[in-house]
Design a protein around this motif. Structure first.
Motif, PDB file in Angstrom:
ATOM      1  N   TYR A 272       0.092  17.237  -2.325  1.00  0.00           N
ATOM      2  CA  TYR A 272      -0.990  15.848  -2.319  1.00  0.00           C
ATOM      3  C   TYR A 272      -2.082  16.299  -3.449  1.00  0.00           C
ATOM      4  O   TYR A 272      -2.155  15.395  -4.245  1.00  0.00           O
ATOM      5  CB  TYR A 272      -1.882  16.431  -0.889  1.00  0.00           C
ATOM      6  N   VAL A 273      -2.427  17.476  -3.750  1.00  0.00           N
ATOM      7  CA  VAL A 273      -3.335  17.955  -4.834  1.00  0.00           C
ATOM      8  C   VAL A 273      -2.587  17.628  -6.136  1.00  0.00           C
ATOM      9  O   VAL A 273      -3.143  17.001  -7.052  1.00  0.00           O
ATOM     10  CB  VAL A 273      -4.000  19.103  -4.768  1.00  0.00           C
ATOM     11  N   HIS A 274      -1.341  18.062  -6.124  1.00  0.00           N
ATOM     12  CA  HIS A 274      -0.850  17.719  -7.650  1.00  0.00           C
ATOM     13  C   HIS A 274      -0.562  16.228  -7.996  1.00  0.00           C
ATOM     14  O   HIS A 274      -0.865  15.807  -9.025  1.00  0.00           O
ATOM     15  CB  HIS A 274       0.756  18.282  -7.491  1.00  0.00           C
ATOM     16  N   ARG A 275      -0.360  15.411  -7.005  1.00  0.00           N
ATOM     17  CA  ARG A 275      -0.404  13.889  -7.214  1.00  0.00           C
ATOM     18  C   ARG A 275      -1.811  13.409  -7.635  1.00  0.00           C
ATOM     19  O   ARG A 275      -2.016  12.587  -8.404  1.00  0.00           O
ATOM     20  CB  ARG A 275       0.167  13.185  -6.026  1.00  0.00           C
ATOM     21  N   LEU A 276      -2.794  14.037  -7.084  1.00  0.00           N
ATOM     22  CA  LEU A 276      -4.066  13.563  -7.392  1.00  0.00           C
ATOM     23  C   LEU A 276      -4.531  14.007  -8.861  1.00  0.00           C
ATOM     24  O   LEU A 276      -5.092  13.030  -9.307  1.00  0.00           O
ATOM     25  CB  LEU A 276      -5.223  14.226  -6.377  1.00  0.00           C
ATOM     26  N   ARG A 277      -4.279  15.213  -9.208  1.00  0.00           N
ATOM     27  CA  ARG A 277      -4.420  15.552 -10.424  1.00  0.00           C
ATOM     28  C   ARG A 277      -3.609  14.916 -11.448  1.00  0.00           C
ATOM     29  O   ARG A 277      -4.195  14.711 -12.638  1.00  0.00           O
ATOM     30  CB  ARG A 277      -4.114  17.030 -10.448  1.00  0.00           C
ATOM     31  N   LYS A 278      -2.402  14.703 -11.214  1.00  0.00           N
ATOM     32  CA  LYS A 278      -1.495  13.763 -12.152  1.00  0.00           C
ATOM     33  C   LYS A 278      -2.197  12.295 -12.314  1.00  0.00           C
ATOM     34  O   LYS A 278      -2.122  11.964 -13.506  1.00  0.00           O
ATOM     35  CB  LYS A 278      -0.076  13.478 -11.512  1.00  0.00           C
ATOM     36  N   TYR A 279      -2.723  11.735 -11.287  1.00  0.00           N
ATOM     37  CA  TYR A 279      -3.462  10.379 -11.568  1.00  0.00           C
ATOM     38  C   TYR A 279      -4.434  10.569 -12.359  1.00  0.00           C
ATOM     39  O   TYR A 279      -5.147   9.669 -13.132  1.00  0.00           O
ATOM     40  CB  TYR A 279      -3.295   9.665 -10.198  1.00  0.00           C
ATOM     41  N   ILE A 280      -5.252  11.462 -11.949  1.00  0.00           N
ATOM     42  CA  ILE A 280      -6.569  11.601 -12.875  1.00  0.00           C
ATOM     43  C   ILE A 280      -6.178  11.995 -14.184  1.00  0.00           C
ATOM     44  O   ILE A 280      -7.008  11.235 -15.140  1.00  0.00           O
ATOM     45  CB  ILE A 280      -7.497  13.079 -12.476  1.00  0.00           C
ATOM     46  N   GLY A 281      -5.410  12.797 -14.538  1.00  0.00           N
ATOM     47  CA  GLY A 281      -4.922  12.768 -15.985  1.00  0.00           C
ATOM     48  C   GLY A 281      -4.698  11.304 -16.541  1.00  0.00           C
ATOM     49  O   GLY A 281      -4.859  11.390 -17.728  1.00  0.00           O
ATOM     50  N   ALA A 282      -3.572  10.780 -15.850  1.00  0.00           N
ATOM     51  CA  ALA A 282      -3.136   9.481 -16.454  1.00  0.00           C
ATOM     52  C   ALA A 282      -4.351   8.569 -16.483  1.00  0.00           C
ATOM     53  O   ALA A 282      -4.346   7.661 -17.526  1.00  0.00           O
ATOM     54  CB  ALA A 282      -2.242   9.133 -15.229  1.00  0.00           C
ATOM     55  N   TYR A 283      -5.219   8.249 -15.508  1.00  0.00           N
ATOM     56  CA  TYR A 283      -6.325   7.648 -15.554  1.00  0.00           C
ATOM     57  C   TYR A 283      -7.341   7.683 -16.751  1.00  0.00           C
ATOM     58  O   TYR A 283      -7.931   7.066 -17.467  1.00  0.00           O
ATOM     59  CB  TYR A 283      -6.960   7.282 -14.239  1.00  0.00           C
TER      60      TYR A 283
ATOM     61  N   PRO B  57       0.823  -1.234  -0.101  1.00  0.00           N
ATOM     62  CA  PRO B  57       0.092   0.213   0.082  1.00  0.00           C
ATOM     63  C   PRO B  57       0.771   1.297  -0.072  1.00  0.00           C
ATOM     64  O   PRO B  57       0.332   2.282   0.196  1.00  0.00           O
ATOM     65  CB  PRO B  57      -0.730  -0.214   1.320  1.00  0.00           C
ATOM     66  N   LEU B  58       2.012   1.252  -0.140  1.00  0.00           N
ATOM     67  CA  LEU B  58       3.055   2.501  -0.129  1.00  0.00           C
ATOM     68  C   LEU B  58       2.916   3.111  -1.309  1.00  0.00           C
ATOM     69  O   LEU B  58       3.165   4.317  -1.335  1.00  0.00           O
ATOM     70  CB  LEU B  58       4.418   1.967   0.255  1.00  0.00           C
ATOM     71  N   GLU B  59       2.670   2.507  -2.499  1.00  0.00           N
ATOM     72  CA  GLU B  59       2.801   3.167  -3.837  1.00  0.00           C
ATOM     73  C   GLU B  59       1.684   3.844  -4.156  1.00  0.00           C
ATOM     74  O   GLU B  59       0.529   3.839  -3.761  1.00  0.00           O
ATOM     75  CB  GLU B  59       3.009   2.182  -4.835  1.00  0.00           C
ATOM     76  N   GLY B  60       1.804   4.863  -5.008  1.00  0.00           N
ATOM     77  CA  GLY B  60       0.803   5.775  -5.596  1.00  0.00           C
ATOM     78  C   GLY B  60       0.510   7.422  -5.008  1.00  0.00           C
ATOM     79  O   GLY B  60       1.621   8.003  -4.816  1.00  0.00           O
ATOM     80  N   LEU B  61      -0.510   7.520  -4.518  1.00  0.00           N
ATOM     81  CA  LEU B  61      -0.912   9.104  -3.948  1.00  0.00           C
ATOM     82  C   LEU B  61       0.040   9.221  -2.669  1.00  0.00           C
ATOM     83  O   LEU B  61       0.218   8.388  -1.956  1.00  0.00           O
ATOM     84  CB  LEU B  61      -2.175   9.144  -3.568  1.00  0.00           C
ATOM     85  N   VAL B  62      -0.022  10.603  -2.486  1.00  0.00           N
ATOM     86  CA  VAL B  62       0.678  11.108  -1.278  1.00  0.00           C
ATOM     87  C   VAL B  62      -0.670  10.819  -0.203  1.00  0.00           C
ATOM     88  O   VAL B  62      -1.726  10.847  -0.489  1.00  0.00           O
ATOM     89  CB  VAL B  62       0.868  12.629  -1.386  1.00  0.00           C
ATOM     90  N   MET B  63       0.032  10.245   1.037  1.00  0.00           N
ATOM     91  CA  MET B  63      -1.121   9.898   2.177  1.00  0.00           C
ATOM     92  C   MET B  63      -0.954  10.439   3.257  1.00  0.00           C
ATOM     93  O   MET B  63       0.125  11.365   3.283  1.00  0.00           O
ATOM     94  CB  MET B  63      -1.061   8.177   2.168  1.00  0.00           C
ATOM     95  N   GLY B  64      -1.489  10.028   4.370  1.00  0.00           N
ATOM     96  CA  GLY B  64      -1.455  10.714   5.744  1.00  0.00           C
ATOM     97  C   GLY B  64      -0.022  10.681   6.141  1.00  0.00           C
ATOM     98  O   GLY B  64       0.538  11.652   6.457  1.00  0.00           O
ATOM     99  N   THR B  65       0.633   9.516   6.292  1.00  0.00           N
ATOM    100  CA  THR B  65       1.821   9.239   6.446  1.00  0.00           C
ATOM    101  C   THR B  65       2.655   8.345   5.885  1.00  0.00           C
ATOM    102  O   THR B  65       3.783   8.285   5.866  1.00  0.00           O
ATOM    103  CB  THR B  65       1.872   8.274   8.020  1.00  0.00           C
ATOM    104  N   ARG B  66       2.236   8.044   4.499  1.00  0.00           N
ATOM    105  CA  ARG B  66       2.956   7.246   3.534  1.00  0.00           C
ATOM    106  C   ARG B  66       3.496   8.322   2.231  1.00  0.00           C
ATOM    107  O   ARG B  66       2.640   9.242   1.938  1.00  0.00           O
ATOM    108  CB  ARG B  66       2.242   6.144   2.978  1.00  0.00           C
ATOM    109  N   SER B  67       4.648   7.878   1.897  1.00  0.00           N
ATOM    110  CA  SER B  67       4.937   9.012   0.848  1.00  0.00           C
ATOM    111  C   SER B  67       4.354   8.784  -0.477  1.00  0.00           C
ATOM    112  O   SER B  67       4.417   9.664  -1.304  1.00  0.00           O
ATOM    113  CB  SER B  67       6.711   8.686   0.633  1.00  0.00           C
ATOM    114  N   GLY B  68       3.924   7.520  -0.861  1.00  0.00           N
ATOM    115  CA  GLY B  68       3.313   7.377  -2.120  1.00  0.00           C
ATOM    116  C   GLY B  68       4.725   7.349  -3.158  1.00  0.00           C
ATOM    117  O   GLY B  68       5.765   6.978  -2.563  1.00  0.00           O
ATOM    118  N   ASP B  69       4.487   7.546  -4.369  1.00  0.00           N
ATOM    119  CA  ASP B  69       5.498   7.468  -5.398  1.00  0.00           C
ATOM    120  C   ASP B  69       6.824   8.140  -5.032  1.00  0.00           C
ATOM    121  O   ASP B  69       6.758   9.385  -4.744  1.00  0.00           O
ATOM    122  CB  ASP B  69       4.956   7.943  -6.709  1.00  0.00           C
ATOM    123  N   ILE B  70       7.876   7.451  -5.146  1.00  0.00           N
ATOM    124  CA  ILE B  70       9.077   8.029  -4.964  1.00  0.00           C
ATOM    125  C   ILE B  70      10.221   7.347  -6.041  1.00  0.00           C
ATOM    126  O   ILE B  70       9.863   6.271  -6.570  1.00  0.00           O
ATOM    127  CB  ILE B  70       9.923   8.086  -3.688  1.00  0.00           C
TER     128      ILE B  70
END
Length: 413
Positions: A314-325, A242-255
């Motif tokens: 946080y929002v930048h990562r969300l928008r990037k995934y929306i565009g990709a999907y 569950p670490l990959e992907g979006l920025v989360m509360g305490t997880r980095s997401g994609d790096i």
């Protein structure tokens, strides 16, 4: 309603006891799979510590106690004792199944399964892929089967919904033999929520789920996004873990994965220390110092630069995934926000969808600001893509999958 306790009365189809057994806690809920009501719920936490805590809620009445909870067996026995003492009585509730949430089902499980000794062993074998989660699930299942031997126990896997991902989406570009030997692929998580919400969208709109292309944003402390074509998942942001992907509360997401090598070689950090950093001290908490979005917005309003940056990232990562999907699906009929942040944070929703009118995406400010627990459309009438807020209900989804499996689909969702 039960005239004695004031609790919701189980339907003629009975009820399902849903159990989520974690590493140091057991969360449970007694669910009416037809009406969708939580008849009772509870949480036993701080298992194995010097002082545990239990909360049991029925008919709006919450009972809290502190006591020593030695292990998962003691936790589940305590939960059953509270049902006996405070209600509702499980025999009278007509429990037809016990549903167990299991985080990692690997490539083995693509749907719910009635638990037997072989299934328990299979879940145990998957511990290397989910060392923080699957051991607690196994302990909870073993104890619950012993304490409630007369009803079927069903495992519902977070990863199951994403077993449909095409090979191009679930395959990592590493040595194929290494990946095959160690089970390395994209599994995805929060699948029960993504499946439930995508089906709920179709129900609310009066459309067939097979006719809809959807992007579902599950935004809680853990966060993930999925692309769902015709009710079938074709992409998701979480990966092997569950670490990959979006920025989360305490997880980095994609790096960049080389950050791990860099920290090990140059900062002298051990693998366990890096694991703790990326999973527990990163994300919103790592950037802003707190992972509560209410605190985050207060800090932003006070001019806190770290909080402003955290929200922007946080929002930048969300928008990037929306565009990709959007590119993956080709056409997007609905974008849905769900889970704690998605359902309750109008600021995140507004920032995520800002300036996307050229893609046919927008929110109506008044509709977005409205507080409601109901599923609803928050986009203006002219958009080609609907934007919705749909509350998730993983316990209800688990309960219905249990009944569908053990009763041959007697309960419709």
């Amino acid at each position: 309603m039960n005239p004695t306790t004031g609790a919701a009365t189980p339907s003629a189809h009975g009820s399902v006891l849903v159990i989520n057994s974690g590493s140091s806690s057991v969360k449970y809920q007694l669910v009416d799979p037809v009406g969708g009501e939580a008849i009772a719920s509870g949480l036993v936490e701080r298992i194995g510590e010097s002082e545990g805590r239990v909360t049991h809620t029925v008919a709006g009445e919450k009972t809290q106690r502190t006591t020593v909870v030695a292990d998962h067996g003691a936790a589940l026995r305590l939960a059953l004792d509270l049902f006996e003492e405070l209600g509702p009585n499980l025999d009278e509730a007509g429990v037809v199944a016990v549903g167990h949430r299991v985080v990692q089902g690997g490539s083995k499980f693509s749907g719910p399964v009635v638990i037997d000794d072989t299934v328990v062993q299979d879940i145990t074998d998957l511990v290397p892929l989910a060392p923080l989660h699957n051991p607690g699930h196994v302990r909870g299942i073993e104890v619950a089967r012993a304490l409630l031997p007369d009803v079927p126990h069903v495992a519902i896997f977070d990863t199951a919904f994403f077993q449909s991902l095409p090979a191009a989406a679930h395959t990592y570009a590493i040595d194929a033999d290494v990946a095959r030997e160690h089970g390395i692929r994209r599994y995805g998580f929060h699948g029960t929520s993504h499946q439930f919400v995508s089906q709920e969208v179709a129900r609310v709109l009066g459309r067939r789920v097979e006719d809809l292309n959807q992007i579902v944003l599950h935004l809680g402390n853990g966060a993930s996004v999925s692309a769902v074509r015709g009710g079938v998942a074709v992409e998701t942001s979480m990966g092997l873990t569950p670490l990959e992907g979006l920025v989360m509360g305490t997880r980095s997401g994609d790096i960049d994965p080389a950050i791990v090598f860099h920290l090990h070689r140059n900062a002298g950090m051990s693998i366990d220390e890096i694991d703790d950093l990326l999973n527990k001290r990163s994300g919103i908490k790592g950037l802003a110092g707190d992972n509560d979005f209410r605190v985050l917005h207060d800090l932003v309003a006070q001019g806190h630069e770290g909080a402003r940056l955290a929200l922007d990232v946080y929002v930048h990562r969300l928008r990037k995934y929306i565009g990709a999907y959007h590119a993956v699906l080709g056409r997007v009929d609905v974008i849905t926000f769900t889970a704690g942040v998605g359902e309750n944070d109008e600021i995140v929703r507004a920032l995520t969808t800002a300036d996307l009118e050229s893609m046919g995406i927008a929110v109506d400010a008044a509709l977005n600001d409205e507080r409601s627990r109901e599923a609803r459309v928050i986009s203006p009438g002219w958009t080609s893509t609907l934007v919705m807020v749909v509350p998730t209900n993983e316990e209800l989804a688990i309960a219905r999958q249990c009944v569908d499996l053990v009763a041959g689909g007697a309960v419709a969702s």
